[in-house]
Design a protein around this motif. Structure first.
Motif, PDB file in Angstrom:
ATOM      1  N   ASP A  87       2.749  38.359  41.544  1.00 37.01           N
ATOM      2  CA  ASP A  87       1.993  37.340  42.685  1.00 37.01           C
ATOM      3  C   ASP A  87       0.634  38.004  43.046  1.00 37.01           C
ATOM      4  O   ASP A  87       0.781  39.060  43.373  1.00 37.01           O
ATOM      5  CB  ASP A  87       3.137  37.126  43.747  1.00 37.01           C
ATOM      6  CG  ASP A  87       4.001  36.138  43.587  1.00 37.01           C
ATOM      7  OD1 ASP A  87       4.040  35.713  42.244  1.00 37.01           O
ATOM      8  OD2 ASP A  87       5.033  35.942  44.318  1.00 37.01           O
ATOM      9  N   LYS A  88      -0.376  37.210  42.964  1.00 37.89           N
ATOM     10  CA  LYS A  88      -1.743  37.682  43.431  1.00 37.89           C
ATOM     11  C   LYS A  88      -1.450  38.264  44.801  1.00 37.89           C
ATOM     12  O   LYS A  88      -2.648  38.805  45.385  1.00 37.89           O
ATOM     13  CB  LYS A  88      -2.637  36.669  43.133  1.00 37.89           C
ATOM     14  CG  LYS A  88      -2.939  36.467  41.594  1.00 37.89           C
ATOM     15  CD  LYS A  88      -4.283  35.469  41.552  1.00 37.89           C
ATOM     16  CE  LYS A  88      -4.779  35.262  40.186  1.00 37.89           C
ATOM     17  NZ  LYS A  88      -3.376  35.184  38.850  1.00 37.89           N
ATOM     18  N   SER A  89      -0.734  37.251  45.711  1.00 37.45           N
ATOM     19  CA  SER A  89      -0.846  37.830  46.886  1.00 37.45           C
ATOM     20  C   SER A  89      -0.174  38.976  47.391  1.00 37.45           C
ATOM     21  O   SER A  89      -0.111  39.708  48.447  1.00 37.45           O
ATOM     22  CB  SER A  89       0.054  36.553  47.858  1.00 37.45           C
ATOM     23  OG  SER A  89       1.241  36.625  47.338  1.00 37.45           O
ATOM     24  N   ALA A  90       0.411  39.752  46.183  1.00 37.75           N
ATOM     25  CA  ALA A  90       1.221  41.035  46.556  1.00 37.75           C
ATOM     26  C   ALA A  90       0.447  42.179  46.641  1.00 37.75           C
ATOM     27  O   ALA A  90      -0.419  42.402  45.920  1.00 37.75           O
ATOM     28  CB  ALA A  90       2.404  41.188  45.378  1.00 37.75           C
ATOM     29  N   THR A  91       0.632  42.947  47.559  1.00 42.77           N
ATOM     30  CA  THR A  91      -0.345  44.216  48.056  1.00 42.77           C
ATOM     31  C   THR A  91       0.223  45.504  47.465  1.00 42.77           C
ATOM     32  O   THR A  91      -0.103  46.422  46.860  1.00 42.77           O
ATOM     33  CB  THR A  91      -0.593  44.004  49.439  1.00 42.77           C
ATOM     34  OG1 THR A  91       0.640  44.125  50.126  1.00 42.77           O
ATOM     35  CG2 THR A  91      -1.368  42.878  49.639  1.00 42.77           C
ATOM     36  N   SER A  92       1.590  45.554  47.920  1.00 46.36           N
ATOM     37  CA  SER A  92       2.331  46.893  47.611  1.00 46.36           C
ATOM     38  C   SER A  92       2.665  47.114  46.220  1.00 46.36           C
ATOM     39  O   SER A  92       3.194  45.955  45.671  1.00 46.36           O
ATOM     40  CB  SER A  92       3.456  47.218  48.441  1.00 46.36           C
ATOM     41  OG  SER A  92       4.433  46.387  48.160  1.00 46.36           O
ATOM     42  N   LYS A  96       4.877  44.074  44.150  1.00 49.02           N
ATOM     43  CA  LYS A  96       4.159  43.798  42.649  1.00 49.02           C
ATOM     44  C   LYS A  96       5.192  43.584  41.945  1.00 49.02           C
ATOM     45  O   LYS A  96       5.311  42.537  41.167  1.00 49.02           O
ATOM     46  CB  LYS A  96       3.030  44.434  42.381  1.00 49.02           C
ATOM     47  CG  LYS A  96       1.866  44.201  43.146  1.00 49.02           C
ATOM     48  CD  LYS A  96       0.534  45.073  42.918  1.00 49.02           C
ATOM     49  CE  LYS A  96      -0.541  44.918  43.578  1.00 49.02           C
ATOM     50  NZ  LYS A  96      -1.866  45.780  43.234  1.00 49.02           N
ATOM     51  N   LYS A  97       5.942  44.894  41.843  1.00 47.13           N
ATOM     52  CA  LYS A  97       7.039  44.828  40.690  1.00 47.13           C
ATOM     53  C   LYS A  97       8.292  43.826  40.861  1.00 47.13           C
ATOM     54  O   LYS A  97       8.600  43.284  39.741  1.00 47.13           O
ATOM     55  CB  LYS A  97       7.592  46.254  40.493  1.00 47.13           C
ATOM     56  CG  LYS A  97       6.628  47.399  40.189  1.00 47.13           C
ATOM     57  CD  LYS A  97       7.436  48.796  40.168  1.00 47.13           C
ATOM     58  CE  LYS A  97       6.985  49.801  39.737  1.00 47.13           C
ATOM     59  NZ  LYS A  97       7.449  50.942  39.411  1.00 47.13           N
ATOM     60  N   LYS A  98       8.447  43.533  42.019  1.00 50.86           N
ATOM     61  CA  LYS A  98       9.588  42.476  42.319  1.00 50.86           C
ATOM     62  C   LYS A  98       9.036  41.143  41.818  1.00 50.86           C
ATOM     63  O   LYS A  98       9.931  40.577  41.099  1.00 50.86           O
ATOM     64  CB  LYS A  98       9.970  42.574  43.818  1.00 50.86           C
ATOM     65  CG  LYS A  98      10.899  41.657  44.161  1.00 50.86           C
ATOM     66  CD  LYS A  98      11.161  41.680  45.635  1.00 50.86           C
ATOM     67  CE  LYS A  98      12.463  40.834  45.957  1.00 50.86           C
ATOM     68  NZ  LYS A  98      12.592  40.736  47.487  1.00 50.86           N
ATOM     69  N   THR A  99       7.785  40.791  42.285  1.00 53.28           N
ATOM     70  CA  THR A  99       7.445  39.390  41.826  1.00 53.28           C
ATOM     71  C   THR A  99       6.979  39.501  40.560  1.00 53.28           C
ATOM     72  O   THR A  99       7.498  38.277  39.756  1.00 53.28           O
ATOM     73  CB  THR A  99       6.003  39.236  42.796  1.00 53.28           C
ATOM     74  OG1 THR A  99       5.193  40.162  42.517  1.00 53.28           O
ATOM     75  CG2 THR A  99       6.540  39.123  44.390  1.00 53.28           C
ATOM     76  N   ASP A 100       6.652  40.421  39.828  1.00 55.71           N
ATOM     77  CA  ASP A 100       6.464  40.513  38.347  1.00 55.71           C
ATOM     78  C   ASP A 100       7.827  40.293  37.543  1.00 55.71           C
ATOM     79  O   ASP A 100       7.795  39.259  36.748  1.00 55.71           O
ATOM     80  CB  ASP A 100       5.768  41.827  38.050  1.00 55.71           C
ATOM     81  CG  ASP A 100       5.618  41.976  36.409  1.00 55.71           C
ATOM     82  OD1 ASP A 100       5.314  40.803  35.875  1.00 55.71           O
ATOM     83  OD2 ASP A 100       6.016  43.067  35.981  1.00 55.71           O
TER      84      ASP A 100
END
Length: 212
Positions: A87-92, A96-100
């Motif tokens: 997700d583009k909103s993910a920062t950490s 990022k890994k989880k949403t990916d």
């Protein structure tokens, strides 16, 4: 999935030459989702010489995509370059890994009829470990059949000495326990084995691996 795997095995019997169909086959409606593991901020495993898993994964995935489409299959890629589905909103990095990972599963299951083939590379503390290994999903009984078909082709075509057993996915690998479609994760080889790493970096071996 049986129509797809059996047709694939028929296509690879005999040689590594790509057999292009003259007409669109009946199984073309089924979508083959090819997932190149990792990408962008997530390199995956990094070999002693600096080789990144994400790069090998993508190279093999692109070759697999070309082989499928040349033979009339409908194939899609979760990524075609050094990106992810985070997700583009993910920062950490963890988010990022989880949403990916979650988005890869959603993408595979967004099709009415699909199978998911996730391409990865292995590693182990013992540098002698080598050979392709297949993990299969738990939500669809055809996942194991798909894993058996792929492993059988790999052994037949490029690794006749390989006796590694198939392994059922566990909760540590999200896509294997959450994807509804038939799903396999292919650990093509061990990046911690110097001889196998040399093969995995070779374009021709990558093509043979994808074809198998």
């Amino acid at each position: 999935v049986l129509s797809v795997t059996l047709a694939l095995i028929i296509n690879v019997v005999g040689s590594f030459a790509i057999q292009v169909s003259s007409t669109t086959p009946y199984y073309a409606e089924q979508v083959i989702v090819i997932d190149a593991g990792h990408g962008d901020f997530d390199p995956g495993k990094v070999a002693s010489d600096g080789t990144r898993e994400k790069d090998i994964n993508l190279s093999i995935a692109l070759k697999l995509y070309d082989i499928f489409t040349a033979n009339g299959y409908t194939a899609v890629l979760t990524r075609s370059d050094d990106t992810t589905l985070a997700d583009k909103s993910a920062t950490s990095v963890s988010t990022k890994k989880k949403t990916d990972t979650h988005n890869r599963v959603k993408y595979a299951d967004s099709f009415t009829d699909s199978v998911l083939i996730s391409i990865h590379q292995n590693s182990y503390t013992e540098s002698s470990s080598h050979g392709t290994q297949l993990f299969y999903g738990t939500k669809n009984d055809e996942s194991k059949l798909l894993a058996e078909a792929i492993m059988g082709s790999v052994v037949d075509k490029i690794q006749p000495e390989n006796t590694r057993p198939l392994k059922e996915g566990t909760s540590s690998i999200y896509i294997l326990v959450n994807t509804k479609a038939p799903t396999v994760l292919v650990e093509c080889g061990f990046m911690t084995n110097s001889e196998e790493l040399k093969k995995l970096k070779d374009e021709e071996y990558q093509r043979r691996m994808a074809f198998s």
